[in-house]
Enzyme design. Structure first.
Site, PDB file in Angstrom:
ATOM      1  N   ARG A  89      15.310  -9.059   5.613  1.00  0.00           N
ATOM      2  CA  ARG A  89      14.878  -8.497   6.907  1.00  0.00           C
ATOM      3  C   ARG A  89      13.868  -9.410   7.584  1.00  0.00           C
ATOM      4  O   ARG A  89      13.763  -9.420   8.809  1.00  0.00           O
ATOM      5  CB  ARG A  89      14.342  -7.078   6.701  1.00  0.00           C
ATOM      6  CG  ARG A  89      13.116  -7.000   5.872  1.00  0.00           C
ATOM      7  CD  ARG A  89      12.860  -5.601   5.329  1.00  0.00           C
ATOM      8  NE  ARG A  89      13.757  -5.253   4.220  1.00  0.00           N
ATOM      9  CZ  ARG A  89      13.747  -4.075   3.595  1.00  0.00           C
ATOM     10  NH1 ARG A  89      12.902  -3.131   3.956  1.00  0.00           N
ATOM     11  NH2 ARG A  89      14.590  -3.845   2.610  1.00  0.00           N
TER      12      ARG A  89
ATOM     13  N   ASP B 123      23.709 -14.549  -1.847  1.00  0.00           N
ATOM     14  CA  ASP B 123      22.865 -13.886  -0.848  1.00  0.00           C
ATOM     15  C   ASP B 123      22.930 -14.605   0.512  1.00  0.00           C
ATOM     16  O   ASP B 123      22.224 -14.244   1.446  1.00  0.00           O
ATOM     17  CB  ASP B 123      21.416 -13.798  -1.364  1.00  0.00           C
ATOM     18  CG  ASP B 123      20.676 -12.559  -0.869  1.00  0.00           C
ATOM     19  OD1 ASP B 123      21.354 -11.583  -0.468  1.00  0.00           O
ATOM     20  OD2 ASP B 123      19.429 -12.566  -0.875  1.00  0.00           O
TER      21      ASP B 123
ATOM     22  N   ASP C  52      10.583  -9.580  -2.164  1.00  0.00           N
ATOM     23  CA  ASP C  52      12.028  -9.470  -2.395  1.00  0.00           C
ATOM     24  C   ASP C  52      12.741  -8.833  -1.198  1.00  0.00           C
ATOM     25  O   ASP C  52      13.962  -8.865  -1.114  1.00  0.00           O
ATOM     26  CB  ASP C  52      12.280  -8.644  -3.669  1.00  0.00           C
ATOM     27  CG  ASP C  52      13.701  -8.816  -4.203  1.00  0.00           C
ATOM     28  OD1 ASP C  52      14.397  -9.720  -3.714  1.00  0.00           O
ATOM     29  OD2 ASP C  52      14.082  -8.050  -5.104  1.00  0.00           O
TER      30      ASP C  52
ATOM     31  N   ASP D 251      18.246 -15.824  -4.078  1.00  0.00           N
ATOM     32  CA  ASP D 251      17.190 -14.820  -3.964  1.00  0.00           C
ATOM     33  C   ASP D 251      16.651 -14.472  -5.347  1.00  0.00           C
ATOM     34  O   ASP D 251      17.236 -13.661  -6.066  1.00  0.00           O
ATOM     35  CB  ASP D 251      17.750 -13.571  -3.268  1.00  0.00           C
ATOM     36  CG  ASP D 251      16.680 -12.506  -3.055  1.00  0.00           C
ATOM     37  OD1 ASP D 251      15.484 -12.803  -3.277  1.00  0.00           O
ATOM     38  OD2 ASP D 251      17.049 -11.381  -2.648  1.00  0.00           O
TER      39      ASP D 251
ATOM     40  N   LYS E  95      12.726 -10.719  -9.280  1.00  0.00           N
ATOM     41  CA  LYS E  95      13.799  -9.820  -9.716  1.00  0.00           C
ATOM     42  C   LYS E  95      13.940  -9.866 -11.233  1.00  0.00           C
ATOM     43  O   LYS E  95      13.617 -10.880 -11.842  1.00  0.00           O
ATOM     44  CB  LYS E  95      15.137 -10.279  -9.110  1.00  0.00           C
ATOM     45  CG  LYS E  95      15.329  -9.964  -7.656  1.00  0.00           C
ATOM     46  CD  LYS E  95      16.729 -10.384  -7.216  1.00  0.00           C
ATOM     47  CE  LYS E  95      16.948 -10.081  -5.749  1.00  0.00           C
ATOM     48  NZ  LYS E  95      16.852  -8.661  -5.400  1.00  0.00           N
TER      49      LYS E  95
ATOM     50  N   GLU F 278      13.207 -10.007   1.616  1.00  0.00           N
ATOM     51  CA  GLU F 278      13.120 -11.233   2.417  1.00  0.00           C
ATOM     52  C   GLU F 278      14.194 -11.303   3.496  1.00  0.00           C
ATOM     53  O   GLU F 278      14.022 -11.968   4.511  1.00  0.00           O
ATOM     54  CB  GLU F 278      13.209 -12.463   1.505  1.00  0.00           C
ATOM     55  CG  GLU F 278      14.638 -12.926   1.129  1.00  0.00           C
ATOM     56  CD  GLU F 278      15.444 -11.916   0.322  1.00  0.00           C
ATOM     57  OE1 GLU F 278      14.838 -10.987  -0.245  1.00  0.00           O
ATOM     58  OE2 GLU F 278      16.681 -12.046   0.278  1.00  0.00           O
TER      59      GLU F 278
ATOM     60  N   LYS G 297      22.516 -13.326   7.482  1.00  0.00           N
ATOM     61  CA  LYS G 297      21.479 -13.602   6.476  1.00  0.00           C
ATOM     62  C   LYS G 297      21.957 -14.743   5.580  1.00  0.00           C
ATOM     63  O   LYS G 297      23.030 -14.664   4.979  1.00  0.00           O
ATOM     64  CB  LYS G 297      21.213 -12.346   5.626  1.00  0.00           C
ATOM     65  CG  LYS G 297      20.321 -12.617   4.403  1.00  0.00           C
ATOM     66  CD  LYS G 297      19.996 -11.351   3.614  1.00  0.00           C
ATOM     67  CE  LYS G 297      19.291 -11.685   2.302  1.00  0.00           C
ATOM     68  NZ  LYS G 297      18.982 -10.490   1.488  1.00  0.00           N
TER      69      LYS G 297
HETATM   70  N1  BES Z   1      19.575  -9.624  -1.585  1.00  0.00           N
HETATM   71  C1  BES Z   1      18.934  -8.413  -1.966  1.00  0.00           C
HETATM   72  C2  BES Z   1      19.848  -7.187  -1.827  1.00  0.00           C
HETATM   73  C3  BES Z   1      21.037  -7.126  -2.747  1.00  0.00           C
HETATM   74  C4  BES Z   1      20.943  -6.420  -3.926  1.00  0.00           C
HETATM   75  C5  BES Z   1      22.234  -7.690  -2.398  1.00  0.00           C
HETATM   76  C6  BES Z   1      22.037  -6.326  -4.751  1.00  0.00           C
HETATM   77  C7  BES Z   1      23.336  -7.593  -3.228  1.00  0.00           C
HETATM   78  C8  BES Z   1      23.228  -6.894  -4.396  1.00  0.00           C
HETATM   79  C9  BES Z   1      17.718  -8.159  -1.071  1.00  0.00           C
HETATM   80  O1  BES Z   1      17.058  -9.290  -0.644  1.00  0.00           O
HETATM   81  C10 BES Z   1      16.743  -7.372  -1.864  1.00  0.00           C
HETATM   82  O2  BES Z   1      16.270  -7.880  -2.835  1.00  0.00           O
HETATM   83  N2  BES Z   1      16.454  -6.155  -1.432  1.00  0.00           N
HETATM   84  C11 BES Z   1      15.528  -5.325  -2.109  1.00  0.00           C
HETATM   85  C12 BES Z   1      14.668  -4.642  -1.088  1.00  0.00           C
HETATM   86  C13 BES Z   1      13.552  -3.849  -1.668  1.00  0.00           C
HETATM   87  C14 BES Z   1      12.527  -4.766  -2.265  1.00  0.00           C
HETATM   88  C15 BES Z   1      12.935  -3.005  -0.591  1.00  0.00           C
HETATM   89  C16 BES Z   1      16.329  -4.300  -2.904  1.00  0.00           C
HETATM   90  O3  BES Z   1      17.300  -3.789  -2.398  1.00  0.00           O
HETATM   91  O4  BES Z   1      15.946  -4.071  -4.066  1.00  0.00           O
HETATM   92 ZN    ZN Z   2      18.163 -11.008  -0.582  1.00  0.00          ZN
HETATM   93 MN    MN Z   3      15.580  -9.934  -2.027  1.00  0.00          MN
END
Ligand code: BES
Ligand code: ZN
Ligand code: MN
Length: 510
Positions: free
Chosen positions: A357, A294, A353, A276, A283, A355, A271
């Site tokens: 996947r 990220d 968010d 992000d 966020k 993104e 990834k």
């Molecule tokens: N890059 C983030 C995940 C992340 C969070 C990495 C904290 C490192 C530290 C990912 O893209 C994300 O935002 N995931 C969301 C998914 C949700 C919207 C289903 C998350 O985990 O909040």
């Molecule tokens: Zn992310």
């Molecule tokens: Mn994200």
């Protein structure tokens, strides 16, 4: 950053001229070994006295520095604790070395010498030990100073020498050093890429880094630009990239190390979101700056391909990086938008968010074209991973028991450990969409699991493992050989996995 030089040479602790001599001792280990008694004698019994007074007990984290005042050719002696002997593993050695190298740096010594510890974890070879010492030293010495007028903790240590007592040991110890340098250097490369801010480390810059890797390893590089992605139908990656002014990239690096050019490759997909923001599903501000990392997965894939090529590992390897920036611009994807992925499956984007996947779905679908012998993706995928596992375990999912076992043992060997989570089909009901083949979020429970299950729909029947490194990619505090901030964790796991896989005789131990 300049990487510390490491080499092995024949020599003795009582005759070696160095800024500092480092000795690693386990708890209660007497200095009666040959090196210990030589040193103790030279120092007039000072070492025994330190132990008797319990000023140095050999506990983990313990480090002590003595000036030798000309009683030894070494200017300083540094003792570092390994902890209890029965709990000794390679990672305790890595950590002790991390603390020791920081002490060397504090003393403003530019170089030092170390001997292999006499306390040895069960089954560890001399090569394992020297690899581990090398990793601990280089990683513990790491600093990111690219944007500082003056480095806060002075110049790093420039040279480490491993003293070897017998000529016949020089070969295996040097081979361990070579591997240790390769894995540590790869980790440093990843830390640097992740530390650079996102106004510098853009998708275009990542493509530049990939060109650098191709140039210095001879790996073949293909970079797909937006037009080509449109032609192929990478709707998920393009959807994520739409909110940003930075054009996306799709990077494919191929290293051919196997005897047969058409040997099925290991394919790694990382990834690579250079920042992000969350997109329209923005966020919160707090800690958002950490989202510059990220792109850790992608950086680790680049570093691993480079290391595999440098170590000339006899296997075929493909590294794939879907690269984009997730921004809430005027053309950004909206919640509710439907994208058609490269696989043909449609996805309702309920949350922009989620993104990672999305870009991985196109990355994985593309990866299956190589008919991989093993397909591994690595990603800072979910906050739920941080909640479930804290800071010390990588989340692992997979479809193939043998591949999972190999990853588990590479994790134990490298100290970058994984923990398996369930990939059960039952969870898919959370991913059902009213309008498309699936949606990109799975609701409240099991966020790490639903993300993994989403990915599983794009890997066909390839033996596949998914690694969620959101738990480990960023450290809240400095540790023995892990800095505060980007850690690069996952890199040594991947490289160790490739070493074990391609050179099974030389790395029989888990
Ligand atoms: N890059 C983030 C995940 C992340 C969070 C990495 C904290 C490192 C530290 C990912 O893209 C994300 O935002 N995931 C969301 C998914 C949700 C919207 C289903 C998350 O985990 O909040
Ligand atoms: Zn992310
Ligand atoms: Mn994200």
């Amino acid at each position: 950053m300049n990487i510390m030089r490491v080499h092995a040479k024949l020599g003795r602790v009582d005759t070696d001229r160095t800024d500092a001599l480092v000795i690693l001792l386990s708890e209660g280990e007497t200095l009666s070994g040959p090196d210990g008694s030589l040193l103790d004698e030279a120092l007039g019994g000072a070492l025994r006295e330190l132990q008797r007074s319990r000023e140095f007990e050999g506990k983990a984290h313990e480090v002590i520095l003595l000036h030798t005042h000309g009683k030894l050719p070494a200017k300083r002696l540094i003792l570092a604790g390994l902890g209890k002997h029965h709990q000794l593993g390679l990672d305790q050695i890595r950590q002790a070395m991390g603390y020791a190298v920081k002490r060397v740096r504090q003393a403003k010594a530019g170089s030092f010498t170390v001997v292999l510890p006499s306390a040895v974890p069960r089954g560890a070879s001399m090569g394992d030990l020297s690899q581990t010492l090398t990793e601990g030293a280089i990683l513990g010495n790491y600093q990111f100073t690219a944007y500082r007028s003056e480095p806060p903790t002075g110049k790093g240590v420039s040279t480490m020498t491993i003293l070897v007592s017998q000529k016949s040991h020089l070969g295996p110890i040097s081979e361990g050093v070579r591997r240790g340098v390769a894995t540590a250097e790869a980790t440093v490369f990843v830390r640097d890429l992740c530390n650079h801010p996102s106004n510098v480390m853009t998708p275009t810059k990542i493509a530049g880094e990939a060109k650098g890797v191709a140039k210095d390893t001879g790996a073949t590089l293909k970079i797909l630009e937006q037009k080509e992605m449109e032609r192929l139908g990478m709707g998920a990656l393009l959807g994520v990239a739409k909110g940003s002014h930075e054009p996306p990239k799709f990077i494919i690096l191929q290293y051919h190390g196997a005897k047969k050019k058409d040997d099925p490759p290991v394919v790694l997909v990382g990834k690579t979101i250079t920042f992000d923001t969350g997109g329209i599903s923005l966020k919160p501000a707090e800690n958002m700056e950490q989202m510059k990392a990220d792109m850790t997965g992608g950086a680790e894939v680049l570093a691993t391909v480079r290391a595999a090529a440098r170590l000339k590992l006899p296997l075929n390897l493909v590294g794939i990086l879907p690269v984009a920036e997730n921004m809430p611009g005027g053309r950004a994807m909206r919640p509710g938008d439907v994208v058609t992925t490269l696989s043909g499956k449609t996805v309702e984007v309920q949350n922009t968010d989620a993104e990672g996947r999305l870009i991985l779905s196109d990355g994985l679908a593309y990866a299956t074209r190589f008919k991989p012998a093993a397909l591994i993706d690595i990603a800072t995928l979910t906050g739920a991973c941080v909640v479930a596992l804290g800071q010390f375990a990588i989340g692992m999912f997979g479809t193939d028991t043998k591949l999972k076992d190999a990853i588990v043992s590479a994790g134990l060997r490298s100290g970058e450990r994984v923990w398996e989570m369930p990939l059960w089909e039952e969870y898919f009901e959370q991913l059902r969409s009213d309008v498309a083949d699936m949606r990109n979020i799975g609701g409240r429970g099991g966020g790490m699991i639903t993300a993994a299950l989403f990915l599983s729909k794009f890997v066909g029947d390839c033996p596949w493992v998914h690694l969620d490194i959101a738990s480990t990619d960023w450290s809240e505090r400095e540790r023995a050989y892990i800095p505060k901030g980007p850690t690069g964790i996952g890199t040594r796991l991947l490289i160790q996995f490739l070493i074990n896989r391609s050179l099974p005789h030389e790395s029989a131990r888990a």
